[in-house]
Design an enzyme around this catalytic site. Structure first.
Site, PDB file in Angstrom:
ATOM      1  N   TYR A  65       7.714   0.949   7.122  1.00 15.85           N
ATOM      2  CA  TYR A  65       6.705   1.927   6.695  1.00 15.85           C
ATOM      3  C   TYR A  65       6.993   2.441   5.284  1.00 15.85           C
ATOM      4  O   TYR A  65       6.890   3.640   5.016  1.00 15.85           O
ATOM      5  CB  TYR A  65       6.654   3.103   7.668  1.00 15.85           C
ATOM      6  N   HIS A 129      11.153  -4.213  16.034  1.00 11.25           N
ATOM      7  CA  HIS A 129       9.822  -4.402  15.460  1.00 11.25           C
ATOM      8  C   HIS A 129       9.496  -5.895  15.496  1.00 11.25           C
ATOM      9  O   HIS A 129       9.827  -6.635  14.588  1.00 11.25           O
ATOM     10  CB  HIS A 129       9.826  -3.894  14.018  1.00 11.25           C
TER      11      HIS A 129
END
Length: 266
Positions: A65, A129
């Site tokens: 992010y 992830h």
């Protein structure tokens, strides 16, 4: 106020909605229906304060992010005990591009870097992830075993995987404390994972509960957000749904709709 739900047997309780922070650190290569401007520190701090006042205690971030983790390390200063922080390993984002590294060496490096960026001595929930090859990631790299070791060391309190397949979600749930799956009005495929977690006392975090904002734009429903909240919270296996808005009105509306949905179930 939002109800809280346990994450399996970790002793961690999370609010029914969590605050996603991709928009605090990254505006490239994202799949939202409209463009946005990354908020400055004042606006970001206000949003976090609003979320806390509304009863949200779960904040979701990741190395992928952008500089979200680094910003949160400053923005959450003095209020670490108010938040359950969920971060991730596996995906990196640099110079506008994503890439993946699931090796044990990188996993440990990533966790130690996240601890530094987030200005904390532990991460509450740490997820892998996934790039979509869930089973291969688990079996080839032994990454969930690495996270189990990090949990034993006290660097993380709970762990799991943000998966993209039913088979991967089921295997991750078997081997960890929680999973993050996609579940919304337009995507029901991963419901068996939620069913398994409910039966086996595992936590479930939802990503894309509003289809990254597309449900609110593309739906024919007169109140698509309320319809979405009614749908996702009707499944008793859902621990928390992550909403990634940076719009204070949208955040308030999401919480109101979630409370409305949950009140009808109680």
């Amino acid at each position: 106020m939002l109800k809280q739900n346990p994450i399996g047997q970790t002793g961690i309780n999370v609010s029914a909605l969590g605050l996603g922070t991709v928009k605090l650190g990254r505006d490239q290569g994202v799949k939202y229906p409209s463009s946005f401007t990354i908020p400055d520190d004042k606006a970001a701090a206000s949003l976090i304060s609003q979320a806390k006042d509304l009863g949200i205690n779960l904040i979701d971030t990741a190395p992928a992010y952008g500089n979200s983790e680094e910003r949160l390390g400053t923005l959450l200063k003095g209020q670490r005990n108010d938040w359950v922080i969920c971060s991730k390993v596996g995906e990196e984002f640099r110079n506008g591009d994503s890439f993946f590294d699931f090796t044990p060496e990188h996993t440990r490096f990533s966790v130690e870097r996240s601890l530094l960026y987030l200005n904390t001595d532990h991460i509450d929930l740490l997820l892998v992830h996934s790039d979509g090859n869930d089973i291969d990631i688990i079996n080839r790299y032994g990454i969930l075993d690495v996270l189990a070791d990090l949990k034993q060391e006290g660097l993380i309190r709970g762990f799991g995987m943000s998966t993209k397949t039913v088979e991967g979600g089921l295997l991750a749930a078997e081997k960890s404390d929680c999973v993050m799956v996609t579940y919304n009005l337009n995507h029901l495929e991963e419901e068996p994972v939620i069913d398994y977690c409910l039966q086996n006392d595992k936590g479930v975090l939802l990503k894309k509960a509003l289809a990254s904002g597309h449900i609110a734009v593309d739906s024919d429903n007169s109140d698509p957000v309320q319809a979405s909240m009614d749908f996702i919270f009707a499944h008793p296996g859902v621990s928390s749904a992550i909403v990634g808005t940076i719009n204070p009105k949208h955040l308030q509306n999401n919480v109101d709709n979630a409370i409305s949905a949950l009140s009808r179930l109680s």
